[in-house]
Scaffold this motif. Sequence first.
Motif, PDB file in Angstrom:
ATOM      1  N   HIS A 167      37.205  45.220  34.696  1.00 34.21           N
ATOM      2  CA  HIS A 167      37.155  46.549  35.309  1.00 34.21           C
ATOM      3  C   HIS A 167      38.224  47.413  34.637  1.00 34.21           C
ATOM      4  N   PRO A 168      38.236  48.711  34.865  1.00 33.70           N
ATOM      5  CA  PRO A 168      39.337  49.522  34.345  1.00 33.70           C
ATOM      6  C   PRO A 168      40.667  49.006  34.903  1.00 33.70           C
ATOM      7  N   TYR A 169      41.668  48.935  34.036  1.00 32.19           N
ATOM      8  CA  TYR A 169      42.986  48.458  34.448  1.00 32.19           C
ATOM      9  C   TYR A 169      44.066  49.239  33.715  1.00 32.19           C
ATOM     10  N   TYR A 170      45.261  49.200  34.279  1.00 34.47           N
ATOM     11  CA  TYR A 170      46.431  49.820  33.654  1.00 34.47           C
ATOM     12  C   TYR A 170      47.222  48.709  32.980  1.00 34.47           C
ATOM     13  N   MET A 171      47.708  48.952  31.766  1.00 29.43           N
ATOM     14  CA  MET A 171      48.468  47.936  31.046  1.00 29.43           C
ATOM     15  C   MET A 171      49.720  48.549  30.456  1.00 29.43           C
ATOM     16  N   ASP A 172      50.825  47.803  30.529  1.00 26.69           N
ATOM     17  CA  ASP A 172      52.050  48.180  29.846  1.00 26.69           C
ATOM     18  C   ASP A 172      52.752  46.922  29.361  1.00 26.69           C
ATOM     19  N   ILE A 201      47.425  45.832  35.645  1.00 24.12           N
ATOM     20  CA  ILE A 201      47.261  46.114  37.062  1.00 24.12           C
ATOM     21  C   ILE A 201      45.807  46.503  37.284  1.00 24.12           C
ATOM     22  N   GLY A 202      45.147  45.802  38.198  1.00 18.10           N
ATOM     23  CA  GLY A 202      43.750  46.111  38.445  1.00 18.10           C
ATOM     24  C   GLY A 202      43.219  45.354  39.648  1.00 18.10           C
ATOM     25  N   TRP A 203      41.909  45.446  39.822  1.00 20.74           N
ATOM     26  CA  TRP A 203      41.252  44.921  41.015  1.00 20.74           C
ATOM     27  C   TRP A 203      40.730  43.511  40.817  1.00 20.74           C
ATOM     28  N   VAL A 204      40.941  42.706  41.851  1.00 21.35           N
ATOM     29  CA  VAL A 204      40.291  41.403  42.004  1.00 21.35           C
ATOM     30  C   VAL A 204      39.675  41.453  43.394  1.00 21.35           C
ATOM     31  N   GLY A 205      38.371  41.544  43.439  1.00 17.12           N
ATOM     32  CA  GLY A 205      37.713  41.731  44.729  1.00 17.12           C
ATOM     33  C   GLY A 205      38.145  43.063  45.328  1.00 17.12           C
ATOM     34  N   ALA A 206      38.598  43.039  46.574  1.00 14.59           N
ATOM     35  CA  ALA A 206      38.989  44.262  47.280  1.00 14.59           C
ATOM     36  C   ALA A 206      40.494  44.512  47.242  1.00 14.59           C
ATOM     37  N   ARG A 207      41.248  43.717  46.470  1.00 15.12           N
ATOM     38  CA  ARG A 207      42.703  43.880  46.401  1.00 15.12           C
ATOM     39  C   ARG A 207      43.157  44.166  44.980  1.00 15.12           C
ATOM     40  N   GLU A 213      47.462  56.815  38.702  1.00 14.07           N
ATOM     41  CA  GLU A 213      47.835  57.925  37.805  1.00 14.07           C
ATOM     42  C   GLU A 213      47.313  57.740  36.391  1.00 14.07           C
ATOM     43  N   ASN A 214      47.060  56.498  35.974  1.00 15.02           N
ATOM     44  CA  ASN A 214      46.763  56.235  34.560  1.00 15.02           C
ATOM     45  C   ASN A 214      45.405  55.617  34.281  1.00 15.02           C
ATOM     46  N   SER A 215      44.654  55.299  35.272  1.00 11.28           N
ATOM     47  CA  SER A 215      43.366  54.636  35.010  1.00 11.28           C
ATOM     48  C   SER A 215      42.190  55.523  35.329  1.00 11.28           C
TER      49      SER A 215
END
Length: 92
Positions: A32-37, A49-55, A90-92
Amino acid sequence: MRFRFDARKSKALRANPKRGIGLEEAREIFSHPYYMDQRVDSPEQYRAIGWVGARMYSVIFEAREDAAGEYLHLVTLWRATREERNLYEENS
């Protein structure tokens, strides 16, 4: 995308009520779309940082190579903090 991780670490993370999932499930973040640094330089580790199921979760990983090419070595994970959720939004 290929992934590797320590199965014992994954089992321990799944048993920890503050984490709640293992590294097997964390692979979903990358579908899925995620934020990476970049987290640290030595060893070179990244945070996604991103989604796994509903969290929303944060996973730390390293990009590594073997004879078959590049793979992601998943190191650890946790439920995303408020600051991390804000970074994602803010970034995804």
